[in-house]
Design a protein around this motif. Structure first.
Motif, PDB file in Angstrom:
ATOM      1  N   ARG A  68       0.831  -1.197   0.000  1.00 53.54           N
ATOM      2  CA  ARG A  68       0.000   0.000   0.000  1.00 53.54           C
ATOM      3  C   ARG A  68       0.871   1.254   0.000  1.00 53.54           C
ATOM      4  O   ARG A  68       1.917   1.282   0.642  1.00 53.54           O
ATOM      5  CB  ARG A  68      -0.855  -0.064   1.256  1.00 53.54           C
ATOM      6  CG  ARG A  68      -1.772   1.075   1.442  1.00 53.54           C
ATOM      7  CD  ARG A  68      -2.602   0.824   2.676  1.00 53.54           C
ATOM      8  NE  ARG A  68      -3.149   2.055   3.164  1.00 53.54           N
ATOM      9  CZ  ARG A  68      -4.261   2.139   3.833  1.00 53.54           C
ATOM     10  NH1 ARG A  68      -4.920   1.044   4.117  1.00 53.54           N
ATOM     11  NH2 ARG A  68      -4.716   3.283   4.239  1.00 53.54           N
ATOM     12  N   MET A  69       0.409   2.280  -0.710  1.00 55.16           N
ATOM     13  CA  MET A  69       1.145   3.539  -0.730  1.00 55.16           C
ATOM     14  C   MET A  69       1.057   4.212   0.629  1.00 55.16           C
ATOM     15  O   MET A  69       0.041   4.082   1.315  1.00 55.16           O
ATOM     16  CB  MET A  69       0.539   4.494  -1.765  1.00 55.16           C
ATOM     17  CG  MET A  69       1.015   4.289  -3.155  1.00 55.16           C
ATOM     18  SD  MET A  69       0.559   5.672  -4.224  1.00 55.16           S
ATOM     19  CE  MET A  69      -1.186   5.439  -4.399  1.00 55.16           C
ATOM     20  N   ARG A  74      -0.667   8.751  -1.021  1.00 55.07           N
ATOM     21  CA  ARG A  74      -1.991   8.375  -1.524  1.00 55.07           C
ATOM     22  C   ARG A  74      -2.918   9.587  -1.549  1.00 55.07           C
ATOM     23  O   ARG A  74      -3.681   9.773  -2.497  1.00 55.07           O
ATOM     24  CB  ARG A  74      -2.575   7.254  -0.658  1.00 55.07           C
ATOM     25  CG  ARG A  74      -3.783   6.632  -1.287  1.00 55.07           C
ATOM     26  CD  ARG A  74      -4.262   5.391  -0.575  1.00 55.07           C
ATOM     27  NE  ARG A  74      -4.619   5.616   0.796  1.00 55.07           N
ATOM     28  CZ  ARG A  74      -3.895   5.166   1.841  1.00 55.07           C
ATOM     29  NH1 ARG A  74      -2.810   4.468   1.643  1.00 55.07           N
ATOM     30  NH2 ARG A  74      -4.274   5.406   3.060  1.00 55.07           N
ATOM     31  N   THR A  75      -2.839  10.427  -0.527  1.00 54.53           N
ATOM     32  CA  THR A  75      -3.669  11.642  -0.487  1.00 54.53           C
ATOM     33  C   THR A  75      -3.343  12.551  -1.670  1.00 54.53           C
ATOM     34  O   THR A  75      -4.245  13.069  -2.336  1.00 54.53           O
ATOM     35  CB  THR A  75      -3.430  12.393   0.835  1.00 54.53           C
ATOM     36  OG1 THR A  75      -3.713  11.516   1.915  1.00 54.53           O
ATOM     37  CG2 THR A  75      -4.293  13.625   0.936  1.00 54.53           C
ATOM     38  N   TRP A 127       4.743  13.339  -7.086  1.00 50.79           N
ATOM     39  CA  TRP A 127       6.134  12.919  -7.246  1.00 50.79           C
ATOM     40  C   TRP A 127       7.001  13.444  -6.110  1.00 50.79           C
ATOM     41  O   TRP A 127       7.772  12.693  -5.502  1.00 50.79           O
ATOM     42  CB  TRP A 127       6.640  13.412  -8.604  1.00 50.79           C
ATOM     43  CG  TRP A 127       8.048  12.996  -8.889  1.00 50.79           C
ATOM     44  CD1 TRP A 127       8.498  11.741  -9.147  1.00 50.79           C
ATOM     45  CD2 TRP A 127       9.170  13.853  -8.928  1.00 50.79           C
ATOM     46  NE1 TRP A 127       9.844  11.765  -9.346  1.00 50.79           N
ATOM     47  CE2 TRP A 127      10.297  13.051  -9.226  1.00 50.79           C
ATOM     48  CE3 TRP A 127       9.350  15.225  -8.752  1.00 50.79           C
ATOM     49  CZ2 TRP A 127      11.576  13.580  -9.336  1.00 50.79           C
ATOM     50  CZ3 TRP A 127      10.619  15.740  -8.878  1.00 50.79           C
ATOM     51  CH2 TRP A 127      11.720  14.923  -9.163  1.00 50.79           C
ATOM     52  N   VAL A 128       6.851  14.730  -5.767  1.00 45.76           N
ATOM     53  CA  VAL A 128       7.655  15.322  -4.700  1.00 45.76           C
ATOM     54  C   VAL A 128       7.302  14.702  -3.354  1.00 45.76           C
ATOM     55  O   VAL A 128       8.191  14.375  -2.550  1.00 45.76           O
ATOM     56  CB  VAL A 128       7.458  16.864  -4.668  1.00 45.76           C
ATOM     57  CG1 VAL A 128       8.048  17.470  -3.416  1.00 45.76           C
ATOM     58  CG2 VAL A 128       8.074  17.487  -5.901  1.00 45.76           C
ATOM     59  N   THR A 129       6.020  14.500  -3.090  1.00 49.83           N
ATOM     60  CA  THR A 129       5.601  13.896  -1.819  1.00 49.83           C
ATOM     61  C   THR A 129       6.181  12.495  -1.681  1.00 49.83           C
ATOM     62  O   THR A 129       6.644  12.105  -0.606  1.00 49.83           O
ATOM     63  CB  THR A 129       4.066  13.835  -1.739  1.00 49.83           C
ATOM     64  OG1 THR A 129       3.545  15.142  -1.941  1.00 49.83           O
ATOM     65  CG2 THR A 129       3.611  13.317  -0.395  1.00 49.83           C
ATOM     66  N   ARG A 130       6.184  11.748  -2.758  1.00 50.25           N
ATOM     67  CA  ARG A 130       6.742  10.385  -2.717  1.00 50.25           C
ATOM     68  C   ARG A 130       8.238  10.411  -2.432  1.00 50.25           C
ATOM     69  O   ARG A 130       8.748   9.638  -1.623  1.00 50.25           O
ATOM     70  CB  ARG A 130       6.473   9.698  -4.057  1.00 50.25           C
ATOM     71  CG  ARG A 130       6.930   8.286  -4.098  1.00 50.25           C
ATOM     72  CD  ARG A 130       6.479   7.642  -5.419  1.00 50.25           C
ATOM     73  NE  ARG A 130       7.236   6.439  -5.648  1.00 50.25           N
ATOM     74  CZ  ARG A 130       8.373   6.386  -6.328  1.00 50.25           C
ATOM     75  NH1 ARG A 130       8.856   7.474  -6.872  1.00 50.25           N
ATOM     76  NH2 ARG A 130       9.018   5.263  -6.475  1.00 50.25           N
TER      77      ARG A 130
END
Length: 182
Positions: A68-69, A74-75, A127-130
């Motif tokens: 799961r992300m 995910r948000t 992308w940045v949050t990940r």
């Protein structure tokens, strides 16, 4: 068309699946096992077409292939999908308004351009949050990883806090019950 025997077969199969999954009663914790047990495989056997003598399963739960992300990622992804879908709908309205020669065409085209910029921002946000989550939580196994350094600092802080707590307890024990050393 269901007959009485088909209904009985489906009912018996449902009861068997419940018994296999262990939903007969409360478990040791008394909560029915909802928090401690992973979702069991659910099998409900349906009657096959007449004359085949076979039965088929309605539902078989398979384990997830990917993990799961993380919640922040995910948000951000959900937000990006919603923004992108709204942008596409807005672009369609602008296109059809233009074909119809409506006065709404020009404002919709302008707002579609602005929405495209916002949708691009939303995808970049995912992308940045990940990347930030990976670096903070130690997924990247590089010696210079920020997460590894943060864990080292947290361990060092915990050690010093425990040492200070032990020293404080030692001082209280030594001085307990006496008014003075003299």
């Amino acid at each position: 068309m269901n007959t009485k025997s088909d209904t009985e077969t489906a009912t018996k199969a449902g009861k068997k699946a419940q018994a296999r999954a262990g939903h007969g009663g409360a478990d040791r914790n008394g909560d029915g096992g909802a928090a401690t047990r992973a979702p069991a495989e659910v099998e409900v056997e349906l009657p096959a077409p007449r004359g085949t003598g076979l039965s088929r399963r309605l539902w078989v739960e398979e384990p997830a292939i990917r993990r799961r992300m993380p919640d922040p990622v995910r948000t951000a992804a959900v937000r990006a999908v919603i923004i992108a879908s709204l942008t596409l709908m807005q672009a369609m309205v602008a296109f059809f308004s233009t074909l119809a020669g409506s006065w709404l065409a020009f404002p919709m085209v302008l707002s579609s351009v602005a929405s495209t910029v916002v949708a691009t921002w939303g995808v970049l946000d995912v992308w940045v949050t990940r990347q930030v989550w990976n670096q903070r939580n130690g997924v990247v196994s590089v010696p210079s990883s920020t997460a590894r350094q943060l864990r080292r600092e947290r361990r060092r802080a915990r050690r010093t806090a425990r040492a200070a707590e032990r020293d404080g307890a030692r001082i209280r024990r030594r001085g307990a019950g006496r008014l003075s050393e003299a």
